[in-house]
Design an enzyme around this catalytic site. Structure first.
Site, PDB file in Angstrom:
ATOM      1  N   CYS A   1       0.800  -1.204   0.014  1.00  0.00           N
ATOM      2  CA  CYS A   1       0.114   0.012  -0.042  1.00  0.00           C
ATOM      3  C   CYS A   1       0.834   1.223   0.075  1.00  0.00           C
ATOM      4  O   CYS A   1       2.191   1.023  -0.441  1.00  0.00           O
ATOM      5  CB  CYS A   1      -0.850  -0.103   1.096  1.00  0.00           C
TER       6      CYS A   1
ATOM      7  N   ARG B   1      -3.082  -0.780   5.397  1.00  0.00           N
ATOM      8  CA  ARG B   1      -4.004  -1.836   4.618  1.00  0.00           C
ATOM      9  C   ARG B   1      -2.956  -2.969   4.700  1.00  0.00           C
ATOM     10  O   ARG B   1      -3.381  -4.090   4.932  1.00  0.00           O
ATOM     11  CB  ARG B   1      -4.186  -1.163   3.270  1.00  0.00           C
TER      12      ARG B   1
ATOM     13  N   ASP C   1      -8.114   4.082   1.203  1.00  0.00           N
ATOM     14  CA  ASP C   1      -7.178   4.283   2.250  1.00  0.00           C
ATOM     15  C   ASP C   1      -7.839   4.690   3.585  1.00  0.00           C
ATOM     16  O   ASP C   1      -8.704   5.832   3.349  1.00  0.00           O
ATOM     17  CB  ASP C   1      -6.426   5.489   1.531  1.00  0.00           C
TER      18      ASP C   1
HETATM   19  P1  4NP Z   1      -1.741   2.772   4.174  1.00  0.00           P
HETATM   20  O1  4NP Z   1      -2.288   4.142   4.788  1.00  0.00           O
HETATM   21  O2  4NP Z   1      -1.266   3.107   2.768  1.00  0.00           O
HETATM   22  O3  4NP Z   1      -2.867   1.863   3.970  1.00  0.00           O
HETATM   23  O4  4NP Z   1      -0.590   2.272   5.074  1.00  0.00           O
HETATM   24  C1  4NP Z   1      -1.532   5.445   4.704  1.00  0.00           C
HETATM   25  C2  4NP Z   1      -0.835   5.544   5.737  1.00  0.00           C
HETATM   26  C3  4NP Z   1      -0.231   6.898   5.837  1.00  0.00           C
HETATM   27  C4  4NP Z   1      -0.267   7.704   5.156  1.00  0.00           C
HETATM   28  C5  4NP Z   1      -1.102   7.401   3.939  1.00  0.00           C
HETATM   29  C6  4NP Z   1      -1.767   6.339   3.775  1.00  0.00           C
HETATM   30  N1  4NP Z   1       0.130   9.194   5.067  1.00  0.00           N
HETATM   31  O5  4NP Z   1      -0.024   9.852   4.218  1.00  0.00           O
HETATM   32  O6  4NP Z   1       1.146   9.134   5.953  1.00  0.00           O
END
Ligand code: 4NP
Length: 149
Positions: free
Chosen positions: A8, A14, A122
């Protein structure tokens, strides 16, 4: 030994869930599963508290995981690379050195919704409920992946 990488953006919400869920459904002696992020914001961090919590609710411990960034070497170390969303998919394909690499990249929800190119939303900026929804989507997809192994 089949090797599967879940990817991800941050590798804290995720893909750690996808890794934990798939591990819970397969014989880990025969399948190697890991996760990574396309971004570098959270390298070394534990999964998000809300991912840890929803996984725990369903009996899965993901607290051993630490975020890392995907690298070109992952194309050698893994047979299948599952992207959680279409942005991740594009980013990973950008790293591919050739068509063999690129063909390893798949959208995880195409396992449960073939050909639909759906994204796991997300949940980072969501309420807690978003994590429950993500868990259920990933559980369904991982069940199908596990049954094919
Ligand atoms: P992930 O979610 O891609 O599912 O781990 C996110 C975690 C952090 C961020 C964006 C999405 N961020 O912008 O820091």
């Amino acid at each position: 030994m089949q090797r599967i990488l879940m990817v991800c953006l941050g590798n804290i919400c995720r893909s750690p869930l996808a890794e934990g869920i798939l591990r819970s459904k397969v014989d880990t002696e025969n399948v190697f599963i890991d996760s990574a992020g396309t971004g570098d914001y959270h390298i070394g961090h534990l999964p998000d508290k809300r991912s840890i919590e929803v996984a725990k609710k369903y009996g899965i411990d993901i607290t051993y995981q630490r975020a890392r960034r995907i690298s070109v070497a992952d194309f050698e170390n893994f047979d299948v690379i599952y992207a959680m969303d279409t942005n991740n998919f594009k980013e990973i394909v950008t790293l591919a050195r050739n068509t063999t690499d690129a063909q390893k990249v798949k959208l995880i929800l195409n396992e449960s919704n073939p050909g639909k190119n759906r994204s796991v939303p997300d949940p980072y900026f969501d309420e807690k409920k978003g994590f429950e929804d993500v868990f259920k989507m990933l559980d369904k997809a991982c069940e199908i992946i596990a049954n094919k192994i």
